[in-house]
Write a protein that holds these residues in place. Structure first.
Motif, mmCIF file in Angstrom:
data_model
loop_
_atom_site.group_PDB
_atom_site.id
_atom_site.type_symbol
_atom_site.label_atom_id
_atom_site.label_comp_id
_atom_site.label_asym_id
_atom_site.label_seq_id
_atom_site.Cartn_x
_atom_site.Cartn_y
_atom_site.Cartn_z
ATOM 1 N N ILE A 168 0.874 -1.170 0.000
ATOM 2 C CA ILE A 168 0.000 0.000 0.000
ATOM 3 C C ILE A 168 0.913 1.223 0.000
ATOM 4 O O ILE A 168 1.670 1.446 0.947
ATOM 5 N N MET A 169 0.870 1.988 -1.068
ATOM 6 C CA MET A 169 1.797 3.099 -1.245
ATOM 7 C C MET A 169 1.269 4.381 -0.587
ATOM 8 O O MET A 169 0.061 4.522 -0.342
ATOM 9 N N GLU A 170 2.191 5.300 -0.321
ATOM 10 C CA GLU A 170 1.790 6.615 0.161
ATOM 11 C C GLU A 170 1.080 7.395 -0.949
ATOM 12 O O GLU A 170 1.232 7.089 -2.129
ATOM 13 N N GLY A 171 0.316 8.389 -0.574
ATOM 14 C CA GLY A 171 -0.578 9.085 -1.497
ATOM 15 C C GLY A 171 0.064 9.521 -2.803
ATOM 16 O O GLY A 171 -0.453 9.233 -3.884
ATOM 17 N N ARG A 172 1.203 10.172 -2.765
ATOM 18 C CA ARG A 172 1.809 10.700 -3.990
ATOM 19 C C ARG A 172 2.407 9.608 -4.862
ATOM 20 O O ARG A 172 2.735 9.844 -6.028
ATOM 21 N N TYR A 173 2.568 8.383 -4.311
ATOM 22 C CA TYR A 173 3.152 7.284 -5.077
ATOM 23 C C TYR A 173 2.113 6.258 -5.526
ATOM 24 O O TYR A 173 2.469 5.227 -6.084
ATOM 25 N N LYS A 174 0.841 6.517 -5.269
ATOM 26 C CA LYS A 174 -0.190 5.574 -5.685
ATOM 27 C C LYS A 174 -0.316 5.560 -7.207
ATOM 28 O O LYS A 174 -0.173 6.594 -7.867
ATOM 29 N N LEU A 175 -0.586 4.361 -7.751
ATOM 30 C CA LEU A 175 -0.718 4.208 -9.198
ATOM 31 C C LEU A 175 -2.151 4.528 -9.592
ATOM 32 O O LEU A 175 -3.083 3.809 -9.229
ATOM 33 N N CYS A 209 -2.608 -3.343 -8.736
ATOM 34 C CA CYS A 209 -3.945 -3.826 -8.347
ATOM 35 C C CYS A 209 -4.765 -2.730 -7.674
ATOM 36 O O CYS A 209 -5.677 -3.008 -6.920
ATOM 37 N N GLY A 210 -4.453 -1.469 -7.931
ATOM 38 C CA GLY A 210 -5.151 -0.381 -7.271
ATOM 39 C C GLY A 210 -6.612 -0.274 -7.623
ATOM 40 O O GLY A 210 -7.387 0.310 -6.869
ATOM 41 N N SER A 211 -7.041 -0.810 -8.764
ATOM 42 C CA SER A 211 -8.434 -0.664 -9.185
ATOM 43 C C SER A 211 -9.298 -1.853 -8.792
ATOM 44 O O SER A 211 -10.476 -1.898 -9.104
ATOM 45 N N ILE A 212 -8.706 -2.827 -8.125
ATOM 46 C CA ILE A 212 -9.486 -4.031 -7.796
ATOM 47 C C ILE A 212 -10.438 -3.752 -6.641
ATOM 48 O O ILE A 212 -10.033 -3.270 -5.594
ATOM 49 N N LYS A 213 -11.711 -4.049 -6.846
ATOM 50 C CA LYS A 213 -12.691 -3.855 -5.787
ATOM 51 C C LYS A 213 -12.680 -5.024 -4.801
ATOM 52 O O LYS A 213 -12.894 -4.841 -3.615
#
Length: 400
Positions: free
Chosen positions: A176-183, A298-302
């Motif tokens: 789980i990335m920090e806000g500015r590094y999220k894909l 996998c940031g878009s996986i619900k």
């Protein structure tokens, strides 16, 4: 391994594998036997369960429940795995959905393993070497991800070490990335993840590594007997993937990575394969570790639960039988854990050496939530329930 000292165990080949498995099974069985042998001394039940038992006319505590419990403290048991799963979900509630799903698999041909083999030995003859080197590589991967921020600043993470049926260890990471590094967009995916064969002339070493470690198949129509296709109309992993001129955001799934139809092909197991067969990877990590290292966004996986249950699915079993209770209506969690237990030599040595099977960060502290008449109470097996109830009622009043 000590210079000048001959250790016959290390030259045993398959006997060494058997020795390692037998040794760990003795250790595990001794722990399980201790838990099983102390079931009748201390019992625990919900306060409401005690009241129900008293109303049913059961006066002795040993008749309250016949369930043999495998405690949460037993590492690898179902209760322990569920506890770790709930801890991981707590991180999701606090820090958001995971952004990167990374899988690293041991390469038995690592130079660190090959150069330590005795004459005539193969990596499978030395599961102790395989385990120690993989742990060293795993620690270096953690250093790359968490301290050097090779994929970005990590805010929280979970990882689990598992063992394949053929024995090789592999690790699953959820980051789980920090806000500015999220894909958040396809351009960011392309900076970290590639699903194409690199230019053979420009990057010859990387090209060889991708062909060696990151090509799926051939399967499907090219090889119907492949394990991922056998008994199915097509590959269960959905290979070959479609060509894409640019990375697209898939719907409730992994992104559709860029796979250009540029005519680049590679000979893999007697078949010519193109970009549709490439498993997504990070070029830097692949070149650095020289092993299969799958990196997915996998940031878009619900369905986040699927990912966490996947990495906490528990140990392999030779066969599965669903049985809630025996003929007397008793439930034995220890017997269910032992049945069809599948242990490979690397897993046995990993556990003997005391290496970590999983970890999450930041750590999660579990707090008990007491509902009216639903808190846990401990009592002796031969204790009279009527004598114990005043103390139980006092505890209930105190909790309320």
């Amino acid at each position: 391994m000590r210079p000048g000292i001959f250790n016959p165990i290390l030259f045993g080949k398959r006997l060494f594998q058997q020795f390692a498995v037998d040794t760990y099974i003795k250790i595990e069985n001794s722990r399980l036997d201790y838990i099983w042998g102390h079931q009748d001394k201390i019992r625990a039940d919900l306060y409401q369960g005690l009241v129900d038992s008293l109303h049913a006319g059961e006066g002795r505590a040993d008749s309250v429940e016949k369930r043999t419990v495998l405690a949460t403290s037993f590492i690898g048991g179902p209760r322990d795995m569920r506890r770790r799963y709930m801890d991981a979900m707590a991180l999701v509630r606090r820090y958001g959905k995971p952004d990167i799903f990374l899988t690293m698999t041991c390469n038995p041909n690592w130079d660190e393993i090959r150069q330590e083999l005795y004459p005539g030995q193969t990596p499978q003859d030395r599961p102790d070497l395989v385990v120690r080197v993989f742990r060293a590589k795993l620690e270096e991967l953690k250093n790359k991800l968490l301290k050097k921020d090779i994929l970005g600043k990590v805010r929280a993470y979970v990882y689990v070490v598992e063992f394949q049926k053929r024995g090789l260890p592999h690790a699953h990471f959820l980051l789980i990335m920090e806000g500015r590094y999220k894909l958040t967009c396809p351009e960011q995916y392309d900076r970290l993840i590639s699903a194409e064969l690199p230019n053979k002339k420009k990057y010859p070493e990387l090209y060889k590594l991708v062909v060696k470690h990151m090509m799926h198949g051939p399967c499907g129509a090219l090889n119907p007997e492949c394990p991922c296709t056998k008994g199915r109309p097509s590959c269960k992993n959905h290979y070959p993937r479609p060509f894409n001129a640019a990375t697209l955001q898939g719907k409730d799934s992994y992104p559709l990575y860029r796979r250009r139809e540029d005519g680049c092909k590679a000979m893999v197991r007697k078949e010519w394969l193109d970009n549709r067969w490439v498993v997504p990877y990070n070029p830097h990590l692949l070149r650095y570790f020289n092993c299969h290292i799958n990196v997915e966004a996998c940031g878009s996986i619900k369905a986040v639960k699927y990912l966490f249950k996947y990495i906490y699915k528990g140990h392999d079993r030779a066969s599965i039988a669903v049985s809630e209770a025996d003929k007397n209506g008793d439930i034995d969690e220890i017997k269910q854990y032992r049945d069809a237990r599948w242990v490979t030599p690397p897993e046995a040595l990993w556990r003997i050496y005391g290496f970590e099977l999983s970890k999450n960060s930041p750590p999660v502290k579990q707090l008990q939530l007491h509902l009216p008449n639903m808190h846990m109470v401990s009592f002796q097996a031969a204790q009279n329930i009527e004598r114990g109830l005043p103390r139980v009622v006092h505890l209930a009043d105190k909790s309320e």
